[in-house]
Design a protein around this motif. Structure first.
Motif, PDB file in Angstrom:
ATOM      1  N   GLY A  53       7.113  13.068 -11.797  1.00 51.55           N
ATOM      2  CA  GLY A  53       7.943  12.295 -12.868  1.00 51.55           C
ATOM      3  C   GLY A  53       9.198  11.780 -12.361  1.00 51.55           C
ATOM      4  N   LEU A  54       9.751  10.987 -13.067  1.00 53.30           N
ATOM      5  CA  LEU A  54      10.860   9.994 -12.732  1.00 53.30           C
ATOM      6  C   LEU A  54      11.883  10.439 -13.557  1.00 53.30           C
ATOM      7  CD1 LEU A  54       9.644   6.447 -11.799  1.00 53.30           C
ATOM      8  CD2 LEU A  54      10.189   8.221 -10.144  1.00 53.30           C
ATOM      9  N   PRO A  55      13.090  10.736 -13.214  1.00 57.08           N
ATOM     10  CA  PRO A  55      14.474  10.812 -14.097  1.00 57.08           C
ATOM     11  C   PRO A  55      14.659   9.618 -14.527  1.00 57.08           C
ATOM     12  CG  PRO A  55      14.758  11.288 -11.714  1.00 57.08           C
ATOM     13  CD  PRO A  55      13.562  10.979 -11.669  1.00 57.08           C
ATOM     14  N   LYS A  56      15.650   9.471 -15.634  1.00 62.47           N
ATOM     15  CA  LYS A  56      15.887   8.222 -16.045  1.00 62.47           C
ATOM     16  C   LYS A  56      16.584   7.278 -15.249  1.00 62.47           C
ATOM     17  CE  LYS A  56      17.743   6.442 -20.563  1.00 62.47           C
ATOM     18  NZ  LYS A  56      18.324   6.466 -21.727  1.00 62.47           N
ATOM     19  N   TRP A  57      17.464   7.707 -14.550  1.00 62.48           N
ATOM     20  CA  TRP A  57      18.045   6.950 -13.371  1.00 62.48           C
ATOM     21  C   TRP A  57      16.935   6.294 -12.632  1.00 62.48           C
ATOM     22  CZ3 TRP A  57      21.900   4.203 -11.759  1.00 62.48           C
ATOM     23  CH2 TRP A  57      22.217   3.751 -10.856  1.00 62.48           C
ATOM     24  N   GLU A  58      15.973   6.964 -12.077  1.00 60.85           N
ATOM     25  CA  GLU A  58      14.897   5.988 -11.252  1.00 60.85           C
ATOM     26  C   GLU A  58      14.031   5.181 -12.200  1.00 60.85           C
ATOM     27  OE1 GLU A  58      12.972   8.174  -7.621  1.00 60.85           O
ATOM     28  OE2 GLU A  58      13.193   9.712  -9.149  1.00 60.85           O
ATOM     29  N   MET A  59      13.866   5.583 -13.428  1.00 56.81           N
ATOM     30  CA  MET A  59      13.172   4.314 -14.462  1.00 56.81           C
ATOM     31  C   MET A  59      13.836   3.383 -14.462  1.00 56.81           C
ATOM     32  SD  MET A  59      11.854   6.869 -17.430  1.00 56.81           S
ATOM     33  CE  MET A  59      11.538   8.413 -17.155  1.00 56.81           C
ATOM     34  N   ILE A  60      15.068   3.374 -14.310  1.00 55.14           N
ATOM     35  CA  ILE A  60      16.246   1.974 -14.409  1.00 55.14           C
ATOM     36  C   ILE A  60      16.177   1.558 -13.078  1.00 55.14           C
ATOM     37  CG2 ILE A  60      18.385   1.147 -14.922  1.00 55.14           C
ATOM     38  CD1 ILE A  60      18.653   3.320 -16.939  1.00 55.14           C
ATOM     39  N   SER A  61      16.420   2.198 -11.985  1.00 55.66           N
ATOM     40  CA  SER A  61      16.763   1.633 -10.718  1.00 55.66           C
ATOM     41  C   SER A  61      15.491   0.933 -10.064  1.00 55.66           C
ATOM     42  CB  SER A  61      17.386   2.844  -9.925  1.00 55.66           C
ATOM     43  OG  SER A  61      17.528   2.492  -8.366  1.00 55.66           O
ATOM     44  N   HIS A  62      14.524   1.667 -10.024  1.00 51.07           N
ATOM     45  CA  HIS A  62      13.220   0.924  -9.173  1.00 51.07           C
ATOM     46  C   HIS A  62      12.853  -0.512  -9.742  1.00 51.07           C
ATOM     47  CE1 HIS A  62      11.588   5.065  -7.793  1.00 51.07           C
ATOM     48  NE2 HIS A  62      12.771   4.908  -7.276  1.00 51.07           N
ATOM     49  N   PRO A  63      12.994  -0.812 -10.953  1.00 47.90           N
ATOM     50  CA  PRO A  63      12.463  -2.031 -11.445  1.00 47.90           C
ATOM     51  C   PRO A  63      13.649  -3.184 -10.711  1.00 47.90           C
ATOM     52  CG  PRO A  63      12.166  -0.719 -13.403  1.00 47.90           C
ATOM     53  CD  PRO A  63      12.934   0.027 -12.279  1.00 47.90           C
ATOM     54  N   ILE A  64      15.074  -2.667 -10.693  1.00 51.22           N
ATOM     55  CA  ILE A  64      16.222  -3.374 -10.067  1.00 51.22           C
ATOM     56  C   ILE A  64      15.801  -3.889  -8.586  1.00 51.22           C
ATOM     57  CG2 ILE A  64      18.509  -3.481  -9.432  1.00 51.22           C
ATOM     58  CD1 ILE A  64      18.765  -1.877 -12.089  1.00 51.22           C
ATOM     59  N   ASP A  65      15.219  -2.717  -7.916  1.00 56.23           N
ATOM     60  CA  ASP A  65      14.664  -2.971  -6.478  1.00 56.23           C
ATOM     61  C   ASP A  65      13.814  -4.093  -6.432  1.00 56.23           C
ATOM     62  OD1 ASP A  65      16.458  -0.753  -5.801  1.00 56.23           O
ATOM     63  OD2 ASP A  65      14.978   0.493  -5.526  1.00 56.23           O
ATOM     64  N   THR A  66      12.597  -3.953  -7.197  1.00 56.80           N
ATOM     65  CA  THR A  66      11.519  -4.749  -7.461  1.00 56.80           C
ATOM     66  C   THR A  66      12.052  -6.181  -7.780  1.00 56.80           C
ATOM     67  OG1 THR A  66       9.966  -3.111  -8.465  1.00 56.80           O
ATOM     68  CG2 THR A  66       9.187  -5.287  -8.672  1.00 56.80           C
ATOM     69  N   LEU A  67      12.985  -6.245  -8.652  1.00 50.96           N
ATOM     70  CA  LEU A  67      13.395  -7.657  -9.096  1.00 50.96           C
ATOM     71  C   LEU A  67      14.241  -8.408  -7.838  1.00 50.96           C
ATOM     72  CD1 LEU A  67      15.094  -7.245 -12.631  1.00 50.96           C
ATOM     73  CD2 LEU A  67      13.440  -8.883 -11.962  1.00 50.96           C
ATOM     74  N   THR A  68      14.903  -7.595  -6.990  1.00 44.83           N
ATOM     75  CA  THR A  68      15.613  -8.247  -5.722  1.00 44.83           C
ATOM     76  C   THR A  68      14.534  -8.744  -4.921  1.00 44.83           C
ATOM     77  OG1 THR A  68      15.831  -6.079  -4.287  1.00 44.83           O
ATOM     78  CG2 THR A  68      17.433  -6.627  -6.102  1.00 44.83           C
TER      79      THR A  68
ATOM     80  N   ALA B 116       0.692  -1.034  -0.025  1.00 47.69           N
ATOM     81  CA  ALA B 116       0.127  -0.125  -0.058  1.00 47.69           C
ATOM     82  C   ALA B 116       0.964   1.158  -0.013  1.00 47.69           C
ATOM     83  CB  ALA B 116      -0.902  -0.023   1.184  1.00 47.69           C
ATOM     84  N   ALA B 117       1.722   1.050   0.746  1.00 47.60           N
ATOM     85  CA  ALA B 117       2.874   2.373   0.999  1.00 47.60           C
ATOM     86  C   ALA B 117       3.680   2.780  -0.352  1.00 47.60           C
ATOM     87  CB  ALA B 117       3.752   2.322   1.967  1.00 47.60           C
ATOM     88  N   ILE B 118       4.021   1.439  -1.137  1.00 47.04           N
ATOM     89  CA  ILE B 118       4.512   1.599  -2.385  1.00 47.04           C
ATOM     90  C   ILE B 118       3.713   2.041  -3.365  1.00 47.04           C
ATOM     91  CG2 ILE B 118       5.630   0.193  -4.369  1.00 47.04           C
ATOM     92  CD1 ILE B 118       7.174  -1.387  -2.266  1.00 47.04           C
ATOM     93  N   LEU B 119       2.471   1.744  -3.358  1.00 42.97           N
ATOM     94  CA  LEU B 119       1.504   2.062  -4.517  1.00 42.97           C
ATOM     95  C   LEU B 119       1.151   3.598  -4.255  1.00 42.97           C
ATOM     96  CD1 LEU B 119      -0.892  -0.959  -4.614  1.00 42.97           C
ATOM     97  CD2 LEU B 119       0.851  -0.063  -6.417  1.00 42.97           C
ATOM     98  N   PHE B 120       1.051   4.093  -2.926  1.00 38.32           N
ATOM     99  CA  PHE B 120       0.767   5.538  -2.700  1.00 38.32           C
ATOM    100  C   PHE B 120       1.891   6.134  -3.222  1.00 38.32           C
ATOM    101  CE2 PHE B 120       1.011   9.608  -0.352  1.00 38.32           C
ATOM    102  CZ  PHE B 120      -0.309   9.735  -0.344  1.00 38.32           C
ATOM    103  N   ASP B 121       3.256   5.895  -2.859  1.00 33.66           N
ATOM    104  CA  ASP B 121       4.417   6.544  -3.496  1.00 33.66           C
ATOM    105  C   ASP B 121       4.302   6.675  -5.019  1.00 33.66           C
ATOM    106  OD1 ASP B 121       7.002   7.703  -3.101  1.00 33.66           O
ATOM    107  OD2 ASP B 121       8.123   5.688  -3.730  1.00 33.66           O
ATOM    108  N   GLU B 122       4.064   5.526  -5.479  1.00 36.24           N
ATOM    109  CA  GLU B 122       4.210   5.343  -7.253  1.00 36.24           C
ATOM    110  C   GLU B 122       2.876   6.270  -7.743  1.00 36.24           C
ATOM    111  OE1 GLU B 122       5.139   4.498 -10.887  1.00 36.24           O
ATOM    112  OE2 GLU B 122       6.129   4.027  -9.174  1.00 36.24           O
ATOM    113  N   PHE B 123       1.961   6.305  -7.117  1.00 35.60           N
ATOM    114  CA  PHE B 123       0.602   6.791  -7.959  1.00 35.60           C
ATOM    115  C   PHE B 123       0.334   8.230  -7.382  1.00 35.60           C
ATOM    116  CE2 PHE B 123      -0.192   2.216  -9.011  1.00 35.60           C
ATOM    117  CZ  PHE B 123      -0.036   2.297 -10.396  1.00 35.60           C
ATOM    118  N   PHE B 124       1.068   8.704  -5.996  1.00 33.15           N
ATOM    119  CA  PHE B 124       0.851   9.958  -5.955  1.00 33.15           C
ATOM    120  C   PHE B 124       2.106  10.698  -6.075  1.00 33.15           C
ATOM    121  CE2 PHE B 124       0.925  13.418  -2.896  1.00 33.15           C
ATOM    122  CZ  PHE B 124      -0.186  14.136  -3.031  1.00 33.15           C
ATOM    123  N   PHE B 125       3.438  10.356  -5.402  1.00 33.20           N
ATOM    124  CA  PHE B 125       4.414  11.142  -5.349  1.00 33.20           C
ATOM    125  C   PHE B 125       5.175  10.987  -6.921  1.00 33.20           C
ATOM    126  CE2 PHE B 125       4.181  10.843  -1.059  1.00 33.20           C
ATOM    127  CZ  PHE B 125       4.345  12.066  -0.429  1.00 33.20           C
TER     128      PHE B 125
END
Length: 166
Positions: free
Chosen positions: A27-42, A13-22
């Motif tokens: 917006g996300l800079p390119k670094w975060e577009m690459i980095s966040h899926p890596i976190d999710t994969l771990t 719930a906290a991650i979805l709030f972060d994603e869909f609100f903040f």
């Protein structure tokens, strides 16, 4: 309900709030577009490990390493976040940093008893991963280009209106 499912639901719930609100707001800079899926994969890797690997002293050590790497890895973006995020988003990240090891180590405590729950949560996280991989680099970029094009068309019309109104 298992403690793992409870803390996973809270973190989700906290991650979805972060994603869909903040994230959608700033917006996300390119670094975060690459980095966040890596976190999710771990996270997916840790949960699948628990779901499919038998618990032994050796596999426990391997899981400790995997979970530790995941916990450290999720903090890597804070150097970027401090430049782009408001205080409220930074606070939510702090909450998420506390929840992350709680989820992973609660899962370990339920290793033998919650394999189906690990698969279910990993499936939900995989859906979120698919969203991250599709939305930010493709759908959001296209939507941003359309917004910019509309903005420039309005600016051009306003300039023409001002030019001819004089």
């Amino acid at each position: 309900m298992s403690a793992f499912l409870l803390v996973s639901a809270l973190q989700g719930a906290a991650i979805l709030f972060d994603e869909f609100f903040f994230h959608r707001k700033r917006g996300l800079p390119k670094w975060e577009m690459i980095s966040h899926p890596i976190d999710t994969l771990t996270v997916i890797a840790c949960l699948l490990f628990l779901a499919f690997v038998e618990r032994t002293p050796t596999t426990e050590k391997i899981y400790y390493v995997m979970a530790g790497i995941s916990c450290i890895l999720v903090t890597k973006d804070e150097w970027v976040h401090r430049k782009f995020c408001q205080a409220e988003e930074m606070w939510l990240h702090a909450v998420l940093f506390m929840m992350h090891p709680l989820v992973l180590f609660t899962a370990m405590a339920e290793w033998e008893d919650s394999r189906a729950a690990f698969l279910a949560v990993a499936g939900g996280v995989a859906v979120f991963l698919a969203y991250q991989l599709l939305y930010w680099p493709f759908l959001q970029v296209r939507a941003q280009k359309v917004k910019q094009k509309e903005h420039y068309a309005r600016v051009k019309q306003d300039e023409l209106y001002e030019y001819f109104s004089e």
